[in-house]
Design an enzyme around this catalytic site. Structure first.
Site, PDB file in Angstrom:
ATOM      1  N   GLN A   1     124.558  -2.455   7.924  1.00 39.23           N
ATOM      2  CA  GLN A   1     124.431  -3.085   9.159  1.00 39.23           C
ATOM      3  C   GLN A   1     123.969  -4.691   8.395  1.00 39.23           C
ATOM      4  OE1 GLN A   1     124.091  -2.331  12.460  1.00 39.23           O
ATOM      5  NE2 GLN A   1     123.111  -4.688  12.646  1.00 39.23           N
TER       6      GLN A   1
ATOM      7  N   ALA B   1     122.191  -6.237  14.997  1.00 37.25           N
ATOM      8  CA  ALA B   1     119.738  -5.628  14.224  1.00 37.25           C
ATOM      9  C   ALA B   1     119.853  -6.575  12.586  1.00 37.25           C
ATOM     10  CB  ALA B   1     120.043  -4.801  14.953  1.00 37.25           C
TER      11      ALA B   1
ATOM     12  N   SER C   1     118.565  -0.889  13.672  1.00 35.29           N
ATOM     13  CA  SER C   1     119.910  -0.755  14.523  1.00 35.29           C
ATOM     14  C   SER C   1     119.634   0.711  14.889  1.00 35.29           C
ATOM     15  CB  SER C   1     121.016  -0.884  13.739  1.00 35.29           C
ATOM     16  OG  SER C   1     122.393  -1.169  14.593  1.00 35.29           O
TER      17      SER C   1
ATOM     18  N   HIS D   1     122.272   1.885  15.976  1.00 39.88           N
ATOM     19  CA  HIS D   1     124.098   2.618  15.392  1.00 39.88           C
ATOM     20  C   HIS D   1     122.879   3.225  14.144  1.00 39.88           C
ATOM     21  CE1 HIS D   1     126.760   1.366  17.934  1.00 39.88           C
ATOM     22  NE2 HIS D   1     126.160  -0.560  18.456  1.00 39.88           N
TER      23      HIS D   1
ATOM     24  N   ASP E   1     129.102   1.924  20.683  1.00 38.92           N
ATOM     25  CA  ASP E   1     129.902   0.993  21.924  1.00 38.92           C
ATOM     26  C   ASP E   1     130.896   1.644  22.900  1.00 38.92           C
ATOM     27  OD1 ASP E   1     127.827  -0.780  20.739  1.00 38.92           O
ATOM     28  OD2 ASP E   1     128.763  -1.792  19.235  1.00 38.92           O
TER      29      ASP E   1
ATOM     30  N   GLU F   1     124.159  -5.971  26.402  1.00 32.57           N
ATOM     31  CA  GLU F   1     125.205  -5.235  25.886  1.00 32.57           C
ATOM     32  C   GLU F   1     125.546  -4.498  27.041  1.00 32.57           C
ATOM     33  OE1 GLU F   1     124.568  -4.221  22.044  1.00 32.57           O
ATOM     34  OE2 GLU F   1     124.505  -6.516  21.506  1.00 32.57           O
TER      35      GLU F   1
ATOM     36  N   TRP G   1     128.308  -2.906  26.883  1.00 32.85           N
ATOM     37  CA  TRP G   1     129.120  -1.795  26.273  1.00 32.85           C
ATOM     38  C   TRP G   1     127.899  -0.491  25.362  1.00 32.85           C
ATOM     39  CZ3 TRP G   1     128.859  -7.127  25.365  1.00 32.85           C
ATOM     40  CH2 TRP G   1     128.379  -6.971  23.881  1.00 32.85           C
ATOM     41  N   HIS G   2     126.976  -0.843  25.144  1.00 37.29           N
ATOM     42  CA  HIS G   2     125.889  -0.186  24.541  1.00 37.29           C
ATOM     43  C   HIS G   2     125.347   0.553  24.850  1.00 37.29           C
ATOM     44  CE1 HIS G   2     123.793  -0.193  20.713  1.00 37.29           C
ATOM     45  NE2 HIS G   2     122.633   0.320  21.299  1.00 37.29           N
TER      46      HIS G   2
HETATM   47 ZN   LIG Z   1     126.236  -1.570  19.469  1.00 42.75          ZN
END
Ligand SMILES: [Zn+2]
Length: 397
Positions: A129, A150, A155, A157, A164, A213, A215-216
């Site tokens: 990240q 982020a 994040s 993630h 995603d 977003e 997709w997230h």
């Molecule tokens: Zn993402």
């Protein structure tokens, strides 16, 4: 083991894909139909004063928990937390095993509807990240980078609970238009049934601190995802009753023709440090702008003196509206002669003059680009961040 060179290459490849994809115009925002009146009301109440009016739910900070809450104001603790992850079957994307199983179930359900979901990105370590964030910061500067990427340690993630997703043919990969693709539509409608929620919705950018977003998706487990969905909250921030991200609060409106000093600042007789100091303006003072600017220096008035100060130590700069002396008139041919233009939206630079051409990168709103030639069916050849391409004249000023 990858050699450093290999590593660099693979990173560059990943980055360029993420890059062309991550940024898309937020505008023109087609009005999102409101879902139900009650949720409208509660969200509005929240945005006024969440702390007072909403009985806040308990916020989970333990990063090993499925319901951990992470955003810009609530970083992971410890910030280098690393979960145990598994490879999502058939992909090289990693998630915590609970999220991976739920994701796999969701993929199968979508396949039954004839929709093929692809895993694009899952777990990202703190170090990874950091690479991404530093990369974006180098290109766009910190303020814009923080809207699309982020800060390491903040994040979702990094929890191993965020993924995603994309279409198999990569259509609109990591772009706002993903929302209108088969996978985008399917996950928007169904992901919550499998414990995933769309974490950064459209129109909630000031609350989440991130651009839209579609997709997230964040895995919360089915019961929490259901509770979230039923609450009508539009963001996890609203659901928990916590304030939105401070870092994206727009700067307070300043009067036209003023700026504020961000340091004790020398006013000089000319634009440049080679000129005589007239006085020192204390940090945090408001100065009047005359409208003249020269290589990064602004002519200002303060304490009945007029002189020049470096723009580096000015913030909330708002040039007077009568600064039209050398601003080109709204005549296309003149704009070209000016050899530069400003983007009025986040704007895709493409490999040719039309939307059918490949996106090279997205130029953030308000950036200056060089116009390198003449207009071709409404598109201009431009140069930005060392890259050459084409941009639609509609979003250039
Ligand atoms: Zn993402």
């Amino acid at each position: 083991m990858k050699s450093p060179r290999m590593l660099r290459l693979s990173l560059a490849t990943t980055l360029s894909v993420a890059l062309m994809a991550t940024l898309m115009p937020l505008a023109p925002a087609s009005a999102t139909p409101s879902i139900a009146a009650p949720s409208e009301i509660s969200t509005q109440a929240l945005s006024v004063d969440s702390a007072v009016h909403i009985a806040a739910r308990k916020i989970q900070r333990d990063p090993s928990r499925t319901d951990v809450f992470v955003n810009k104001s609530y970083p992971l603790s410890p910030k280098k937390y690393a979960p145990k992850t598994v490879a999502v079957p058939g992909t090289n994307v990693r998630l915590k095993s609970s999220a991976s199983s739920a994701y796999t179930t969701m993929v199968k359900a979508a396949a039954k509807d004839g929709v093929k979901i692809r895993a694009v990105s899952g777990y990202r370590s703190y170090a990874r990240q950091a690479e991404l964030y530093n990369y974006y910061t180098r290109i766009y500067g910190q303020s814009y980078a923080s809207k699309i990427s982020a800060v390491p340690g903040t994040s979702e993630h990094q929890t191993g609970l965020a993924i995603d997703v994309g279409n198999n043919n990569s259509a609109c990969g990591l772009q706002a238009c993903f929302a209108d693709t088969p996978v985008g539509r399917w996950v928007a409608k169904n992901a919550h049934k499998y414990g995933f929620i769309l974490r950064y919705p459209k129109g909630q950018e000031s609350i989440t601190g991130y651009s839209y977003e579609p997709w997230h998706f964040r895995y919360l487990g089915t019961s929490l995802a259901k509770s979230y969905k039923n609450s009508g909250a539009k963001t996890l921030e609203a659901y928990y009753g916590v304030a939105g991200s401070k870092s994206t609060t727009p700067p307070s409106k300043s009067a036209k023709g003023t700026a504020k000093t961000s340091a004790n600042l020398n006013m000089r007789s000319g634009a440049g440090t080679g000129n005589r100091i007239l006085l020192t303006i204390p940090n945090g003072k408001t100065v009047k702008l005359t409208g003249s600017k020269n290589s990064g220096w602004y002519q200002v008035q303060y304490s009945s003196k007029t002189g020049w100060v470096s723009g580096k130590y000015l913030k909330n700069i708002s040039m007077p509206s009568n600064t039209s002396k050398d601003t080109p008139k709204k005549d296309d041919s003149k704009t070209i002669k000016a050899k530069s233009a400003k983007t009025t939206e986040n704007l895709n630079m493409r490999s040719g003059n039309g939307t059918n051409h490949r996106i090279i990168l997205t130029i953030p709103k308000g950036k200056k680009v060089s116009v390198t030639g003449s207009k071709k069916s409404g598109w201009y050849p431009v140069k930005y961040a060392g890259k050459n391409g084409w941009a639609s004249g509609k979003y250039l000023r």
